[in-house]
Write a protein that holds these residues in place. Structure first.
Motif, PDB file in Angstrom:
ATOM      1  N   ALA A  82       1.536   0.638   0.732  1.00  0.00           N
ATOM      2  CA  ALA A  82       2.134   0.961   2.132  1.00  0.00           C
ATOM      3  C   ALA A  82       0.786   1.782   2.577  1.00  0.00           C
ATOM      4  O   ALA A  82       0.355   1.884   3.650  1.00  0.00           O
ATOM      5  CB  ALA A  82       3.371   1.839   2.063  1.00  0.00           C
ATOM      6  N   GLN A  83       0.332   2.887   1.673  1.00  0.00           N
ATOM      7  CA  GLN A  83      -0.784   3.769   2.375  1.00  0.00           C
ATOM      8  C   GLN A  83      -2.188   2.969   2.456  1.00  0.00           C
ATOM      9  O   GLN A  83      -2.846   3.290   3.410  1.00  0.00           O
ATOM     10  CB  GLN A  83      -1.058   4.931   1.280  1.00  0.00           C
ATOM     11  N   VAL A  84      -2.321   2.198   1.562  1.00  0.00           N
ATOM     12  CA  VAL A  84      -3.518   1.201   1.707  1.00  0.00           C
ATOM     13  C   VAL A  84      -3.513   0.541   3.119  1.00  0.00           C
ATOM     14  O   VAL A  84      -4.381   0.178   3.837  1.00  0.00           O
ATOM     15  CB  VAL A  84      -3.706   0.281   0.529  1.00  0.00           C
ATOM     16  N   PHE A  85      -2.249  -0.055   3.304  1.00  0.00           N
ATOM     17  CA  PHE A  85      -2.176  -0.688   4.517  1.00  0.00           C
ATOM     18  C   PHE A  85      -2.483   0.195   5.669  1.00  0.00           C
ATOM     19  O   PHE A  85      -3.175  -0.059   6.761  1.00  0.00           O
ATOM     20  CB  PHE A  85      -0.534  -1.240   4.602  1.00  0.00           C
ATOM     21  N   ASN A  86      -1.683   1.559   5.641  1.00  0.00           N
ATOM     22  CA  ASN A  86      -2.126   2.276   6.799  1.00  0.00           C
ATOM     23  C   ASN A  86      -3.469   2.877   7.006  1.00  0.00           C
ATOM     24  O   ASN A  86      -4.182   2.736   8.115  1.00  0.00           O
ATOM     25  CB  ASN A  86      -1.061   3.387   6.785  1.00  0.00           C
ATOM     26  N   SER A  87      -4.133   3.361   5.691  1.00  0.00           N
ATOM     27  CA  SER A  87      -5.687   3.504   5.886  1.00  0.00           C
ATOM     28  C   SER A  87      -6.612   2.336   5.976  1.00  0.00           C
ATOM     29  O   SER A  87      -7.520   2.683   6.820  1.00  0.00           O
ATOM     30  CB  SER A  87      -5.998   4.385   4.597  1.00  0.00           C
ATOM     31  N   GLY A  88      -6.423   1.545   5.426  1.00  0.00           N
ATOM     32  CA  GLY A  88      -7.316   0.339   5.222  1.00  0.00           C
ATOM     33  C   GLY A  88      -6.965  -1.012   6.220  1.00  0.00           C
ATOM     34  O   GLY A  88      -7.756  -1.008   7.200  1.00  0.00           O
TER      35      GLY A  88
END
Lengths: 156, 257
Positions: free
Chosen positions: B46-52
């Motif tokens: 989920a954070q890779v999605f948010n940041s990336g």
């Protein structure tokens, strides 16, 4: 649940794209080594002047890369540059009177060793030395000679 | 005079304390990272999605224009020496080794780093982090580590995408606009750029990713739990990341040459 699904799909796409970009960079922008060989043999050549020849420079014959320069050193006894290079063992029938010259690819290009086949019946093998060599053409010397010639023409 | 020395001394000690606390914080984050990556992979995703993934648009648009500008500048200067074929090489070196990782890191700090800092800061201001501690959930592990890992994973990928799109931009300007021969454009790149150049870029983007995410997370976690404090922390996160990235860039480049 739909939220997580779209997040997962988005992340998957992003990571794939990133990997694709890395793949693109590593394969499309680097030439890498166009010389790969399972076994090689070492040949040595002595030059008066190697110019800016560096290790890993290609060794070509008829324009095809058949080897790579592995070492450029200076011999204090003979005051010559000693260039050591490896040639793919598949090419084992190169005449031993082949001559080696240092050439430049294009006007700003890097320097490489070009081999010109001779006519001998005996072939180069591991550890042999190339007899006939031609030094790199150094642009400054060339210009110097040209200027000297031009000057002497004027005076006559 | 005494007062001046005392102030100086206090400032120095305070700086050292913050700096040291940051190192310990980094160790703490890194220690929790492997287990978090294995046990709660969904949070990291989920954070890779948010940041990336959400940074893709800004990265790609910037990359396209940076590459195009490099192509433009390289062409107009190289054509003085009739060396237009080298346009691609100039753009490729600029993108892969320097601008790709650095600009991506700066954009990343602006786009993703600020989001991380303000999100964590607001969580702290609204006592969500304390609530987690009450429930015996470690907020560093549950909140900070996935966000750090997300940025850490996303950054190298973003930098690679930036460089690739930038090459495309240089191609557009060099080949389509100015008519450099497409064959010599790419052949010259392939002859000149080596694997070690690409590796340098990747190494830089990995380091920048770690630095940018760590600073963003740290600033959020240490923000004053007020509206003003979160705002300040967000600003500081961008400023410090920008400085750190440029300093690290210099150090890595100096080490690799």
């Amino acid at each position: 649940m739909r939220q997580t699904r779209s997040v997962e799909i988005g992340t998957g796409l992003f990571v794939l794209l990133g990997m694709g970009a890395m793949f693109f960079l590593t394969t499309q922008t680097t030439g890498g080594d166009d010389f790969r060989a399972d076994s090689v043999y070492v040949v040595e050549a002595r030059f008066e002047n190697v110019g800016s020849l560096r290790t890993r420079a290609p060794v070509t014959m008829s324009g095809v890369t058949i080897g790579r320069v592995t070492n450029v050193a200076f011999d204090p006894q003979t005051l010559e540059a000693v260039v050591e290079f490896v040639i793919d063992s598949r090419y084992d029938s190169i005449p031993d009177d082949t001559d080696a010259s240092i050439l430049t690819s294009g006007i700003l290009g890097s320097q490489y060793v070009g081999l010109q086949a001779g006519g001998s019946e005996t072939y180069l093998e591991d550890g042999s030395q190339i007899m006939f060599t031609q030094s790199a053409i150094v642009l400054e010397n060339l210009i110097g000679k040209f200027l000297v010639n031009a000057g002497s023409d004027d005076s006559e | 005079m005494n007062v001046l020395f005392r102030d100086l001394y206090n400032t120095l000690i305070e700086f050292l304390r913050t700096f040291g606390a940051f190192q310990l914080f980094a160790l703490r984050i890194i220690r929790h990272s492997p287990s978090m990556l294995l046990s709660r992979f969904d949070l990291v995703v989920a954070q890779v999605f948010n940041s990336g993934a959400l940074s893709l648009v800004i990265i790609m648009v910037s990359g396209l224009f940076v590459g195009a500008v490099l192509g433009l500048q390289a062409y107009s200067n190289l054509s003085l020496f009739n060396a237009e074929d080298w346009t691609g090489v100039a753009a490729a070196f600029g993108l892969v080794k320097e601008l790709g990782p650095v600009i991506t890191a700066l954009l990343f700090a602006g786009r993703a780093g600020t989001a991380l800092t303000s999100e964590i800061g607001l969580m702290k201001a609204t006592d969500q982090l304390s609530a987690m501690e009450m429930m015996a959930v470690n907020p560093v592990r549950r909140v900070l580590v996935p966000r750090f890992l997300g940025g850490f994973i996303a950054m190298p990928l973003l930098a690679a995408i930036f460089s690739m799109v930038g090459m495309f931009g240089a191609h557009l300007v060099g080949v389509e606009l100015f008519g450099v021969d497409v064959g010599s454009f790419w052949q010259q790149i392939q002859l000149t750029v080596e694997m070690s150049d690409i590796n340098e870029g990747i190494l830089k983007s990995i380091v920048f990713g770690a630095v940018a995410s760590l600073i963003a997370v740290w600033e959020g976690y240490n923000a004053m739990p007020t509206a003003e404090g979160v705002g300040r922390a967000t600003t500081r996160s961008v400023v410090i990341t920008a400085i750190a990235v440029l300093v690290f860039d210099f150090m890595i480049t100096a080490a690799m040459i």
